[in-house]
Motif scaffolding. Structure first.
Motif, PDB file in Angstrom:
ATOM      1  N   LEU A   1       1.220  -1.348  -0.084  1.00 48.72           N
ATOM      2  CA  LEU A   1      -0.208  -0.197   0.173  1.00 48.72           C
ATOM      3  C   LEU A   1       0.875   1.508  -0.625  1.00 48.72           C
ATOM      4  O   LEU A   1       1.946   0.820   0.853  1.00 48.72           O
ATOM      5  CB  LEU A   1      -1.239  -0.145   0.937  1.00 48.72           C
ATOM      6  CG  LEU A   1      -2.443  -1.119   1.422  1.00 48.72           C
ATOM      7  CD1 LEU A   1      -2.812  -1.289   2.813  1.00 48.72           C
ATOM      8  CD2 LEU A   1      -2.475  -1.058   0.728  1.00 48.72           C
TER       9      LEU A   1
ATOM     10  N   ALA B   1      -5.941   2.140   0.028  1.00 45.15           N
ATOM     11  CA  ALA B   1      -6.164   0.347   0.745  1.00 45.15           C
ATOM     12  C   ALA B   1      -6.429   0.017  -0.733  1.00 45.15           C
ATOM     13  O   ALA B   1      -6.159   0.481  -1.790  1.00 45.15           O
ATOM     14  CB  ALA B   1      -8.097   0.760   1.000  1.00 45.15           C
ATOM     15  N   VAL B   2      -6.651  -2.085  -0.328  1.00 45.30           N
ATOM     16  CA  VAL B   2      -6.715  -2.995  -1.601  1.00 45.30           C
ATOM     17  C   VAL B   2      -7.722  -2.132  -2.555  1.00 45.30           C
ATOM     18  O   VAL B   2      -8.554  -2.531  -2.079  1.00 45.30           O
ATOM     19  CB  VAL B   2      -6.375  -4.305  -0.573  1.00 45.30           C
ATOM     20  CG1 VAL B   2      -7.014  -4.775  -1.861  1.00 45.30           C
ATOM     21  CG2 VAL B   2      -5.573  -4.036   0.076  1.00 45.30           C
TER      22      VAL B   2
ATOM     23  N   ASP C   1      -4.500  -4.906  10.972  1.00 41.65           N
ATOM     24  CA  ASP C   1      -4.955  -4.397   9.424  1.00 41.65           C
ATOM     25  C   ASP C   1      -3.526  -4.940   8.203  1.00 41.65           C
ATOM     26  O   ASP C   1      -3.276  -5.431   7.134  1.00 41.65           O
ATOM     27  CB  ASP C   1      -4.732  -3.263   9.786  1.00 41.65           C
ATOM     28  CG  ASP C   1      -6.369  -2.526   9.855  1.00 41.65           C
ATOM     29  OD1 ASP C   1      -7.100  -3.206  10.323  1.00 41.65           O
ATOM     30  OD2 ASP C   1      -6.095  -1.930   9.763  1.00 41.65           O
TER      31      ASP C   1
ATOM     32  N   THR D   1      -3.763  -7.346   4.730  1.00 41.18           N
ATOM     33  CA  THR D   1      -3.843  -7.067   3.992  1.00 41.18           C
ATOM     34  C   THR D   1      -2.843  -7.415   3.164  1.00 41.18           C
ATOM     35  O   THR D   1      -2.485  -7.777   1.689  1.00 41.18           O
ATOM     36  CB  THR D   1      -2.651  -5.289   3.804  1.00 41.18           C
ATOM     37  OG1 THR D   1      -3.502  -4.395   4.811  1.00 41.18           O
ATOM     38  CG2 THR D   1      -2.326  -4.972   2.008  1.00 41.18           C
TER      39      THR D   1
END
Ligand code: GDP
Length: 295
Positions: A107, A195-196, A227, A231
């Motif tokens: 990210l 974010a993804v 998180d 991810t």
């Protein structure tokens, strides 16, 4: 690093101090505190539970019950199991190509660009390689500049193409450039989002397919705890990456990502970032990390 966790584990082991031998009751009390320490460190509930169950099984084995220093043995069992949980052995990176292509994913803000520079410098100074850095973030001119600044600072060439907004083409051209100019490692820094999202995943998957990297590394900010683990899972599902880079460990007081990421994605942590400077990079050794955690 991980100060809170170290303190809490230390307190957990205190339960056993002063006891001549350990019993099922004081093992259970100790492990309750160990589990609480892991949960406070942002380790996933199931991992913490499985971990304490394994330790309990080993601790209640004969050896511990008859030992003169049960506290020491309990610490050793926890240390060994933490080492296993974090991957056991240190994992190297594949530099067998000529050039070896290393694709960085992760990210925005995870520390990809910084780590690309650190890795290039590590390979140049410690492994005698001639690396080429490649700027593939076509959306943020600032990101391309950032890589150039890093490259200038390190005396390492940075490949970028002004005006080209096709990252697959840039990566392919960079590899051709590397072959023609004697670079034996190509480190491709890619665009991340906050974010993804599907667009980012499709783009990195396309670069991955076109460049067939020898190493695909996933970079993640360790301070983001669970998180970070989630991810990692999303990127691994898509890219089946080879290893994890945990950055910002210098600011991580909890340690949850370091402890759980390996068992969730079944990929080793290969390097850690421990500061903003270009030499703040370390190979990840699970046993040394377990030592640090337990003090
Ligand atoms: P990218 O968007 O993934 O390329 O992330 P950057 O490389 O730009 O890093 C984002 C921020 O994190 C920058 O301010 C870096 O200096 C900082 N950073 C990166 N790695 C580390 C690290 O290991 N420790 C610390 N303290 N900061 C880091």
């Amino acid at each position: 690093m991980f100060d809170n966790l170290s303190d809490k584990l230390d307190k957990a082991f205190h339960i056993l101090k002063g006891h001549g031998k350990i019993t099922e009751v004081n093992v259970a009390d100790t492990l309750k505190e160990v589990r609480r320490a892991l949960l406070d460190a942002d380790v996933n509930f199931k991992i913490a539970k499985d971990f304490t169950n394994i330790v309990k099984e080993k601790a209640l084995g004969q050896e511990v019950l008859t030992t003169l220093q049960p506290g020491q043995l309990m610490i050793k069992i926890v240390k060994d199991e933490l080492t296993q949980l974090m991957g056991g052995e240190a994992a190297g990176i594949n530099l067998s190509g000529n050039p070896s292509v290393i694709l960085m994913s992760g990210l925005q803000g995870s520390g990809k660009t910084t780590f690309s520079g650190k890795l290039a410098n590590f390979l140049k100074t410690k492994k005698n390689k001639k690396p080429l850095l490649v700027a593939c973030d076509v959306y943020r001119p600032a990101a391309i500049n950032q890589l150039h600044v890093v490259g200038d600072q390190l005396g390492i060439e940075v490949y970028s193409e002004e005006g080209n907004n096709n990252p697959v083409q840039i990566a392919e051209n960079a590899i051709k450039h590397a072959k023609a100019n004697g670079f034996n490692v190509v480190i491709v820094d890619t665009a991340g989002r906050l974010a993804v999202d599907e667009e980012m995943m499709t783009e990195i998957a396309n670069i991955h397919k076109a460049t067939t990297p020898h190493e695909t590394l996933f970079v993640v900010d360790s301070m983001t705890g669970q998180d970070a683990v989630n991810t990692a899972k999303a990127f691994n599902d898509r890219l089946n990456f080879d290893g994890v880079i945990l950055t910002k460990l210098d600011g991580d007081t909890r340690g949850g990502a370091a402890i759980s990421i390996k068992s969730v994605v079944n990929k080793p942590i290969k390097f850690i970032g421990t500061g903003e400077k270009m030499d703040a990079i370390d190979v990840f050794y699970p046993d040394r990390m377990a030592d640090r955690i337990l003090g």
